[in-house]
Design an enzyme around this catalytic site. Structure first.
Site, PDB file in Angstrom:
ATOM      1  N   GLY A 239       0.997  -1.446   0.193  1.00  0.00           N
ATOM      2  CA  GLY A 239      -0.649  -0.436   0.205  1.00  0.00           C
ATOM      3  C   GLY A 239       0.747   1.203   0.064  1.00  0.00           C
ATOM      4  N   GLY A 277       3.665  -3.237  -3.942  1.00  0.00           N
ATOM      5  CA  GLY A 277       3.369  -3.821  -4.946  1.00  0.00           C
ATOM      6  C   GLY A 277       3.629  -2.675  -6.125  1.00  0.00           C
ATOM      7  NE  ARG A 314      -3.011   3.544 -11.513  1.00  0.00           N
ATOM      8  CZ  ARG A 314      -3.023   4.117 -10.788  1.00  0.00           C
ATOM      9  NH1 ARG A 314      -1.822   4.728 -11.616  1.00  0.00           N
ATOM     10  NH2 ARG A 314      -3.898   4.112  -9.610  1.00  0.00           N
ATOM     11  CB  CYS A 346     -14.856   4.532 -30.457  1.00  0.00           C
ATOM     12  SG  CYS A 346     -14.423   3.892 -31.854  1.00  0.00           S
ATOM     13  CD  GLU A 347     -15.931   3.788 -23.348  1.00  0.00           C
ATOM     14  OE1 GLU A 347     -15.924   4.255 -22.542  1.00  0.00           O
ATOM     15  OE2 GLU A 347     -15.715   2.247 -23.480  1.00  0.00           O
ATOM     16  CE1 TYR A 375      -2.004  -3.626  -9.235  1.00  0.00           C
ATOM     17  CE2 TYR A 375      -1.156  -1.925  -7.990  1.00  0.00           C
ATOM     18  CZ  TYR A 375      -1.444  -2.448  -7.732  1.00  0.00           C
ATOM     19  OH  TYR A 375      -1.430  -3.772  -6.483  1.00  0.00           O
TER      20      TYR A 375
HETATM   21  N1  LLP Z   1      -1.632  -6.729  -0.679  1.00  0.00           N
HETATM   22  C1  LLP Z   1      -3.466  -7.279  -0.804  1.00  0.00           C
HETATM   23  C2  LLP Z   1      -4.063  -8.361  -0.291  1.00  0.00           C
HETATM   24  C3  LLP Z   1      -3.763  -6.181  -1.834  1.00  0.00           C
HETATM   25  O1  LLP Z   1      -4.773  -6.031  -1.878  1.00  0.00           O
HETATM   26  C4  LLP Z   1      -2.627  -4.960  -2.256  1.00  0.00           C
HETATM   27  C5  LLP Z   1      -2.856  -4.220  -3.411  1.00  0.00           C
HETATM   28  C6  LLP Z   1      -1.291  -5.416  -2.615  1.00  0.00           C
HETATM   29  C7  LLP Z   1      -0.429  -6.162  -1.464  1.00  0.00           C
HETATM   30  C8  LLP Z   1      -0.155  -4.238  -2.636  1.00  0.00           C
HETATM   31  O2  LLP Z   1      -0.732  -3.006  -2.962  1.00  0.00           O
HETATM   32  P1  LLP Z   1       0.300  -2.121  -3.549  1.00  0.00           P
HETATM   33  O3  LLP Z   1       1.500  -2.074  -2.137  1.00  0.00           O
HETATM   34  O4  LLP Z   1       0.596  -2.026  -4.988  1.00  0.00           O
HETATM   35  O5  LLP Z   1      -0.294  -1.019  -3.086  1.00  0.00           O
HETATM   36  N2  LLP Z   1      -5.394  -1.095  -9.922  1.00  0.00           N
HETATM   37  C9  LLP Z   1      -5.229  -0.218  -8.513  1.00  0.00           C
HETATM   38  C10 LLP Z   1      -4.537  -0.321  -7.442  1.00  0.00           C
HETATM   39  C11 LLP Z   1      -5.446  -1.754  -6.913  1.00  0.00           C
HETATM   40  C12 LLP Z   1      -4.212  -2.524  -5.873  1.00  0.00           C
HETATM   41  C13 LLP Z   1      -5.087  -3.955  -5.290  1.00  0.00           C
HETATM   42  N3  LLP Z   1      -4.111  -4.471  -4.086  1.00  0.00           N
HETATM   43  C14 LLP Z   1      -4.233   0.979  -9.806  1.00  0.00           C
HETATM   44  O6  LLP Z   1      -3.723   1.386 -10.744  1.00  0.00           O
HETATM   45  O7  LLP Z   1      -4.503   2.084  -9.044  1.00  0.00           O
END
Ligand code: LLP
Length: 424
Positions: A239, A277, A314, A346-347, A375
């Site tokens: 996160g 991530g 995004r 086309c959006e 992402y």
């Molecule tokens: N652990 C769990 C259980 C998660 O659900 C997530 C992300 C992470 C770790 C990794 O989080 P990070 O360090 O990447 O923030 N598609 C969205 C983000 C969705 C995140 C989902 N879960 C975007 O493009 O912002």
């Protein structure tokens, strides 16, 4: 910091000019820097060096097997949320005992697959899932290490679509009910409690919500230990946010995040796992695109790129900002003008930026979307029958295509016309 810098008037990925990749592979294409990926992984590893820990890269952010191999070989564990991600991690050579299986809706088939292949732990998200896993593990004659993902009801202060730690979200078990749930696990065959899991959301730019959540986890650790459970591992989720706009105040860095973890849970003697991530992959990748047309509109000019919302969703999905830069370095003092930057889909939602100040751009000029490594490619689709965007990995002066662009034939031949339609 990343390794995408201007050199000799042109944007490079490490030692490779992006113009070279665009000429060879075509655009749009994602380009990742191995040095940046490794640097970000190591920052987390060093931030937790005060105690036993494992940095489990959240595979969902960028799941190409080459990226997983790079990080896995550096010692990273993996956080996976599906059989597909688990298989990718294994295909990249990551051993099962470094793979954590998370996710809200694990199926029986997925459970069987990871139990057969080996897994470090399964993070349980609900009671029905807990009971199913118990039955599956008992049938297979194994005992699986588990944690329960608790929902600490903390406001992560991030975009509502990526906040997960409020009681109204679908994730985890309310922390107030955790003791009951752990007591039931003890009575079930096939499950062995090893710790607690929490993840409150993504793109957090303030450490305070982490602190609140981890404090609640520390309290719960005490309560569960008093109940007789062996809490030896804390999975503290991912996160931590990244700076999407260079002009913004930078969010806290892994070192500061690691210090908060140490302050809140360091005294418990637990092994700490984290699941970052975005911070590992986000600024380690960019999306390279080419300008198809510059179109004069009413009071604005449109840059129509060959990248679209299907390649990078995004901005359309979260209203997210990505810095967009020209691959040719603008000379100092270059005047800018506002452009609406759009794709060919086309959006109206296929808009990357409105009134974005850019140096004057002409058809065929290359541009790069920064901070697109996380992402980005993983959320790409073939909407509008646009072949899936390819990926390239750069390491020093080496580069390789790590996912080729499918040909139109490949795209169409994946599908089939049923006999009863083709017969007549
Ligand atoms: N652990 C769990 C259980 C998660 O659900 C997530 C992300 C992470 C770790 C990794 O989080 P990070 O360090 O990447 O923030 N598609 C969205 C983000 C969705 C995140 C989902 N879960 C975007 O493009 O912002």
């Amino acid at each position: 910091m990343d390794h995408f810098l201007y050199r000799d008037g042109s944007l490079h990925a490490e030692d490779v000019p992006l113009t070279e990749i665009a000429a060879a592979v075509g655009t749009p294409v994602y380009v990742y820097s191995a040095a940046t990926l490794l640097r970000h992984y190591r920052l987390f590893d060093e931030a937790l060096a005060w105690g036993p820990h494992l940095v489990c890269y959240a595979v969902k952010a960028a799941s190409n097997v080459a990226i997983l191999k790079l990080l896995g070989d550096a010692g990273a564990g993996m956080d996976v949320v599906s059989e597909g991600e688990y298989r990718r991690a294994r295909a990249a050579g990551v051993p099962g005992d470094r793979i954590v299986f998370s996710g809200v809706g694990k199926t029986e088939g997925e459970m069987r697959h990871v139990l057969a292949g080996g897994v470090r732990q399964i993070n349980l998200e609900s009671e029905p899932e807990m009971r199913l896993l118990s039955r599956v593990a008992a049938e297979m004659g194994v005992e699986v290490p588990v944690t329960v993902r608790v929902n600490p009801d903390v406001d992560a202060k991030t975009h509502e679509k990526i906040a997960t730690g409020r009681s109204e979200n679908k994730f985890g078990i309310p922390i107030a009910r955790a003791r009951e749930v752990y007591a039931e696990i003890d009575r079930l065959p096939g499950l062995r409690v090893v710790g607690i899991d929490v993840h409150i959301g993504s793109q957090l730019t303030d450490l305070d919500p982490f602190r609140q959540a981890y404090r609640k986890v520390a309290q719960l650790t005490g309560a569960l230990r008093a109940d007789g459970h062996a809490i030896e591992r804390l999975d503290l989720g991912g996160g931590l946010g990244i700076p999407y706009a260079r002009s913004n105040l930078a969010p806290p860095v892994p070192q500061e995040y690691g210090a908060v973890i140490r302050e809140e849970v360091g005294h418990l003697g637990c092994e700490v796992e984290i699941e970052p991530g975005r911070l590992i992959a986000g600024n380690a990748g960019l999306l390279l695109a080419s300008t198809i047309y510059v179109k004069e509109g009413e009071g604005r000019d449109f840059l129509i790129l060959d990248a679209a919302m299907n390649d990078l969703i995004r901005p359309a999905m979260y209203g997210a900002h990505h810095d967009i830069v020209t691959v040719a370095e603008p000379a100092a003092g270059t005047e800018t003008r506002p452009y609406d930057i759009v794709g060919p889909v086309c959006e109206t939602g296929d808009t990357f930026a409105k009134a974005r100040e850019m140096p004057q751009i002409k058809a065929r000029d290359l541009v790069a979307f920064r901070s697109a490594g996380a992402y980005g490619a993983v959320m790409a689709s073939e909407y509008n029958a646009r072949p899936l965007v390819p990926e390239v990995l750069v390491q020093g002066s080496d580069w390789a295509v790590i996912r080729p662009r499918p040909s139109y034939e490949e795209m169409i031949l994946r599908e089939a016309i049923p006999q009863w339609l083709s017969a007549g």
